[in-house]
Enzyme design. Sequence first.
Site, PDB file in Angstrom:
ATOM      1  N   ARG A  61       0.827  -1.215   0.000  1.00 42.35           N
ATOM      2  CA  ARG A  61       0.000   0.000   0.000  1.00 42.35           C
ATOM      3  C   ARG A  61       0.858   1.259   0.000  1.00 42.35           C
ATOM      4  NH1 ARG A  61      -2.031   1.178   4.478  1.00 42.35           N
ATOM      5  NH2 ARG A  61      -2.663  -0.958   4.985  1.00 42.35           N
ATOM      6  N   TYR A 114     -14.021  17.995 -15.025  1.00 42.64           N
ATOM      7  CA  TYR A 114     -14.502  16.631 -15.208  1.00 42.64           C
ATOM      8  C   TYR A 114     -15.702  16.428 -14.290  1.00 42.64           C
ATOM      9  CZ  TYR A 114     -14.228  11.544 -15.621  1.00 42.64           C
ATOM     10  OH  TYR A 114     -14.500  10.228 -15.855  1.00 42.64           O
ATOM     11  N   ASP A 192      -5.603  19.622 -13.508  1.00 36.04           N
ATOM     12  CA  ASP A 192      -5.888  18.367 -14.213  1.00 36.04           C
ATOM     13  C   ASP A 192      -5.452  18.575 -15.666  1.00 36.04           C
ATOM     14  OD1 ASP A 192      -6.986  16.252 -15.641  1.00 36.04           O
ATOM     15  OD2 ASP A 192      -8.793  16.152 -14.411  1.00 36.04           O
ATOM     16  N   LYS A 217      -6.017   7.656 -19.681  1.00 37.14           N
ATOM     17  CA  LYS A 217      -6.245   8.220 -21.011  1.00 37.14           C
ATOM     18  C   LYS A 217      -4.956   8.174 -21.838  1.00 37.14           C
ATOM     19  CE  LYS A 217     -10.217   8.900 -19.088  1.00 37.14           C
ATOM     20  NZ  LYS A 217     -10.582  10.142 -18.442  1.00 37.14           N
TER      21      LYS A 217
HETATM   22  C1  LIG Z   1     -11.164  10.440 -17.161  1.00 31.84           C
HETATM   23  C2  LIG Z   1     -10.837  11.708 -16.502  1.00 31.84           C
HETATM   24  C3  LIG Z   1     -10.722  11.787 -15.110  1.00 31.84           C
HETATM   25  C4  LIG Z   1     -10.951  10.601 -14.213  1.00 31.84           C
HETATM   26  O1  LIG Z   1      -9.985   9.625 -14.413  1.00 31.84           O
HETATM   27  P1  LIG Z   1     -10.246   8.051 -14.162  1.00 31.84           P
HETATM   28  O2  LIG Z   1      -8.942   7.442 -14.481  1.00 31.84           O
HETATM   29  O3  LIG Z   1     -11.364   7.630 -15.055  1.00 31.84           O
HETATM   30  O4  LIG Z   1     -10.631   7.922 -12.720  1.00 31.84           O
HETATM   31  C5  LIG Z   1     -10.382  12.997 -14.562  1.00 31.84           C
HETATM   32  N1  LIG Z   1     -10.187  14.096 -15.329  1.00 31.84           N
HETATM   33  C6  LIG Z   1     -10.308  14.065 -16.653  1.00 31.84           C
HETATM   34  C7  LIG Z   1     -10.085  15.286 -17.451  1.00 31.84           C
HETATM   35  C8  LIG Z   1     -10.630  12.869 -17.298  1.00 31.84           C
HETATM   36  O5  LIG Z   1     -10.762  12.833 -18.627  1.00 31.84           O
END
Ligand SMILES: *Cc1c(COP(=O)(O)O)cnc(C)c1O
Length: 399
Positions: A61, A114, A192, A217
């Site tokens: 962890r 998001y 982000d 992504k």
């Molecule tokens: C997909 C996404 C998230 C969340 O990520 P996960 O890996 O699905 O938890 C957060 N911010 C943006 C801009 C995203 O495209």
Amino acid sequence: MTDHFSTIAVHAGEERRKPYGALTTPIVQTSTYTFADTAEVVDFMQHKTANDPAARDEYGRYSNPTQSAAEHKIAALERGQEALLFASGMCAITTTVLALLSSGDHLLMVRDSYRRTRDFALKCLSRWGIEVTLMSAQVVNTGSAAEAWAAAIRPNTRLILAETPTNPYLRVIDLSQMTAVARERGVITLLDSTFATPINLRPLEHGVDLVMHSATKYLAGHNDMLAGAVVGRPELVAPIREMRGILGGVSSPHDAYLLIRGLKTLALRVRRQNENAERIAQFLEEQPAVCRVYYPGLPSHPDHDTARRQMTGFGGVVSFEIGGDTEKTGRFVDLLNLPYIGPTLGGVESIVQQQAMFVSLDPGERQASGITDNLVRFAAGIEDADDLIADLSQALSRL
Ligand SMILES: *Cc1c(COP(=O)(O)O)cnc(C)c1O
């Protein structure tokens, strides 16, 4: 090492000499790391108490060698000092925010965040006594952005959480203006940067304190796993590492391996995705059946100048509006043959979605989300642009 992303993506973060002379970083599939004797435990505890990053692994962890290699590679790509890997992008955001904020603090965030990030702020943080204000990207980006940020910051504002480019309208936040004001007021900035990737944007160079990615992504890039990452200075990363150890949202060794493997082609993939999206955006802008195209690389986009100043590529996502209603837009999506229909982006396969339909089947709720029913989001994969455009073209002509 080098300033070139292709070389960093392939080589950074991994030991040159690996166990057994293996070329690739192995998957260390263990939950626990053992100690030979009590002296080794005492030695480990001394390093750990001193927050020495050279402290060895103890328990899954807290750390894992495969995970650490992925973290070092991501830190190198972001030109940051330290990175932390998480089980998902949402896990990265929630753990980071919980590590930094306490009840009575104020969080300032960009409204076009998001959807689940917004849900976390509005549905969870507010329950725990943290104040949240949403700012629209339009306000942040019209003329005097610095004044807009300054006006929204309160005495108890501790964190600004922003996203650029935003989803799905791809608004580009001017980071230098945002971070200048935040720094002056002692407010931490968390960005982000999922849509931008390190190839197209270097947030730390624009003064951002912490960069976050849904590694699910572009970073992993193959639509086969979930992960999240946060990058920043050691003193900011330390409390987040501690919170990850408490909340437990770590990435598995196997996913960390897949991420390392995906990251090696990041520069190649993202440059192709930039090219594909740019060509698709230019093509769509000339189609009479398409009433509006949103792509920061187009001079018609409201944030084109900011994007040109701030980014080294405009990204792989194009959003556009079909001239017609909900049904007609759905028909258009169904007529496409190459892209898959789904709610993600950033992988090698192109993905298309009528975004509002993934929000709700209720027209009222869709309208409240601010996303129009005729909006299509096209997340370009690495296929040949000519084939993607030919596919879009046949779907438009058959509408
Ligand atoms: C997909 C996404 C998230 C969340 O990520 P996960 O890996 O699905 O938890 C957060 N911010 C943006 C801009 C995203 O495209």
